[in-house]
Design an enzyme around this catalytic site. Structure first.
Site, PDB file in Angstrom:
ATOM      1  CG  ASN A   1      -0.344   0.695   2.395  1.00 17.23           C
ATOM      2  OD1 ASN A   1      -0.325   1.930   2.473  1.00 17.23           O
ATOM      3  ND2 ASN A   1       0.190  -0.082   3.312  1.00 17.23           N
TER       4      ASN A   1
ATOM      5  CG  LEU B   1       0.477   8.425   6.520  1.00 19.61           C
ATOM      6  CD1 LEU B   1       1.723   8.999   7.185  1.00 19.61           C
ATOM      7  CD2 LEU B   1      -0.336   7.646   7.539  1.00 19.61           C
TER       8      LEU B   1
ATOM      9  CB  CYS C   1       4.688   5.998   7.142  1.00 20.91           C
ATOM     10  SG  CYS C   1       3.858   5.648   5.592  1.00 20.91           S
TER      11      CYS C   1
ATOM     12  N   GLY D   1      -4.241  -5.995  10.845  1.00 20.54           N
ATOM     13  CA  GLY D   1      -4.639  -4.990   9.851  1.00 20.54           C
ATOM     14  C   GLY D   1      -5.084  -5.619   8.559  1.00 20.54           C
TER      15      GLY D   1
END
Lengths: 268, 319
Positions: free
Chosen positions: B85, B89, B144, B279
């Site tokens: 992915n 954000l 991230c 997740g």
């Protein structure tokens, strides 16, 4: 117990554009060469390599080609305008649930929303179709479906007024109608739902939200706690009636919840 | 008791299950499964949906000081062993979130607020605002893998120390967890830095940096070209990281990365995790995957005569 056997791959499959058809002013269908196993009302994720990926309703399924239909409004649809025969497009899906085709049905479609119900129209036996738009230029598929009841806000084609007026008349005259299938601007859907409730007719509506993944993960397409891409995009009267955000709120690309008016002014 | 159970079921709770109950930094969880950040948690309604699905706690999607649109699509692609992915954000920003959420302590399970910033100071500002919503915990998304802001931070001990210290100072007593990246030379050293800077827990791990190229168009599939790898492909890396972090620190670990089944969760706990992040499994099995994982954990425990998770926590060490 505890096996991972359901692991799957969901990559875009590359299809070639077989033809481009102009349907109305700024409205085109892109036909892709190949088979697509698709239920009425489902959608696909369309990837233009190097550009973007967006959800599009499957608007037509033939033996060896299928299409999506769009109204040019932003950068992605403008990139679609440049597509020509032989160009490569990535497709994921089809995704989402589908319309029920086993009842005596009226289809009500507003503007480009008709491309989300056209596979249902094709699958139903002799449905009544009501199609409305703000003016003559925004009516779609007038050649594909010749017997539609047309309405325009300004009276430039068909009868002047809204689809809901035409729907009430049809339901008044035809007591055997069991359900209404609808897609279009959300306030139209809310009003169609009201008419259906008045006449005691079931309603199935295909909703639209800004969708990023189609996998049920990103959360941008939420309506209340319903995840549009996996729980929808089609909801029946029972669920629609309970939705707190229907006709009121939607989420921008950032996930911020705004009024439907602000959402539509951004969507164009 | 029966009536209480029925009320809990009606409210969307799982039946009271003591064998899975877990305490994380003083926060009581009915089970150790925690929704990982970035999946669905953008509204209270979506959090409620995952709570109904059985999650012990919810981590919200990360928020920063401003409203963000995220990366161009495709944002996600499912490969044969997991998911890549690069959503980038997106988020409504902390100020809008304050108006949207109002408070975070009135849902049926604990809510963990995830935060990030572009600078060390931003982390502090967002932490203070997040704390005003009274979440059960605050998670620092310092890791991230596909954001330009986080690259200078996630492998740098000094940044991790400064950010953790500042967030802890501004969190007003709310427990803070530092979410670390696997894309580093030595995750255990960085976990120790976070612990010494005041972190109450370590969330290990964020996604691993990856890429997928479409052969026919010879184009990277993700709009951002690179993205974060999650799902089953990430799990062995996550188990190794949790194992190494457990050896280095005393604070609890939220073991996150590829947990899809009850046995995956048990493995993570044996590596040393107190709670388990889930997740991408929501993609494979839907939002009810939490109940499914809990049922599978209970079945494993019954079969192996394990009465509580404390009996097996960290049991893979010293062998």
């Amino acid at each position: 117990m505890g096996s991972n056997c359901s692991l799957k791959t969901e990559l875009p499959v590359i299809y070639e554009v077989s033809r481009v058809v102009q349907e109305a002013k700024d409205v085109h269908s892109i036909f892709l060469k190949g088979k697509l196993d698709c239920k009425p009302g489902q959608f696909i994720m369309v990837w233009l390599p190097g550009v973007e990926e967006k959800p599009m309703a499957v608007s037509e399924v033939r033996k060896d080609e299928f299409a999506f239909c769009y109204h040019s409004v932003g950068p992605f649809t403008q990139a679609c305008d440049a597509l020509q025969k032989g160009d490569k497009v990535g497709i994921r899906g089809p995704y989402g649930n589908s319309f029920s085709l086993d009842k005596k049905t009226v289809v009500v479609a507003g503007g480009i929303g008709i491309s989300s119900v056209s596979t249902a129209i094709d699958g139903l036996s002799s449905p009544v179709v009501i199609h409305g738009a703000r003016d003559k230029d925004h009516l779609v598929y007038t050649k594909r479906y010749k017997s539609m009841i047309l309405t325009t806000d300004d009276g430039s084609a068909g009868r002047k007024g809204y689809v809901t007026g035409a729907l009430a008349e049809v339901l008044e005259k035809n007591k055997d109608i069991e359900q209404v299938i609808t897609c279009g601007p959300e306030m139209m859907i809310v009003n169609v739902l009201h008419v259906c409730q008045k006449y005691g007719v079931e309603c199935e509506a295909s909703l639209e939200r800004y969708m990023k993944c189609g996998y049920g993960i990103c959360g941008n397409c939420l309506v209340d706690d319903k995840i549009l891409c996996i729980d929808g995009p089609i909801f029946n009267s029972r669920i629609l009636k309970k939705m707190k955000e229907l006709g009121k709120f939607a989420r921008l690309k950032t996930g911020r919840k705004v009024s439907l008016k602000e959402y539509y002014s951004w969507r164009g | 008791m029966q009536i209480l159970r029925e009320i809990h079921v009606q409210r969307g709770y799982c039946a009271v299950v003591k064998m899975l109950s877990t305490t994380l930094c003083g926060v009581k969880l009915r089970n150790p499964t925690i929704l990982a950040s970035g999946i669905l948690g953008i509204s209270k309604d979506s959090a409620q949906r995952i709570i109904k699905g059985g999650a012990g706690a919810i981590t919200l999607k990360s928020l920063c000081h401003e409203e963000r649109k995220g990366h161009p699509g495709p944002n996600m692609v499912v490969i044969d062993s997991g998911m890549l992915n690069a959503v980038g954000l997106p988020g409504q920003g902390m100020d809008n979130a304050i108006a949207d959420f109002e408070r975070l302590d009135d849902l049926a399970a604990p809510i963990i607020g995830s935060i990030f910033g572009y600078t060390i100071e931003d982390f502090g500002i967002v932490a203070k605002k997040m704390a005003s919503l009274s979440p059960a915990m605050i998670e620092i998304d310092i890791s991230c893998p596909h954001m330009s802001y986080s690259k200078p931070f996630y492998a740098d001990a000094e940044s991790i120390q400064k950010i953790t210290r500042l967030v802890k100072k501004n969190a007003g007593g709310i427990p803070v967890s530092a979410k670390l990246s696997p894309n580093v030379h030595n995750i255990a050293e960085l976990a120790l830095v976070a612990e010494k800077a005041g972190a109450d827990a370590i969330t290990a791990i964020n996604t691993a940096s990856g890429m997928k190229i479409d052969l026919e168009t010879r184009t990277p599939l993700l709009g951002n070209k690179t993205g974060g790898l999650s799902g089953p492909a990430l799990k062995p890396i996550a188990v190794r990281c949790v194992y190494e972090v457990y050896e280095a620190v005393k604070i609890p670990i939220v073991g996150t990365g590829g947990v899809t089944t009850g046995e995956d969760a048990i493995e993570m706990i044996m590596a040393g995790a107190t709670a388990v992040g889930v997740g991408t499994a929501c993609y494979y099995h839907g939002p009810d995957v939490f109940s499914r994982i809990c049922d599978e954990m209970k079945a494993w425990m019954k079969k192996n005569k394990v009465k509580s998770l404390d009996e097996i926590r960290g049991s893979a060490h010293g062998k």
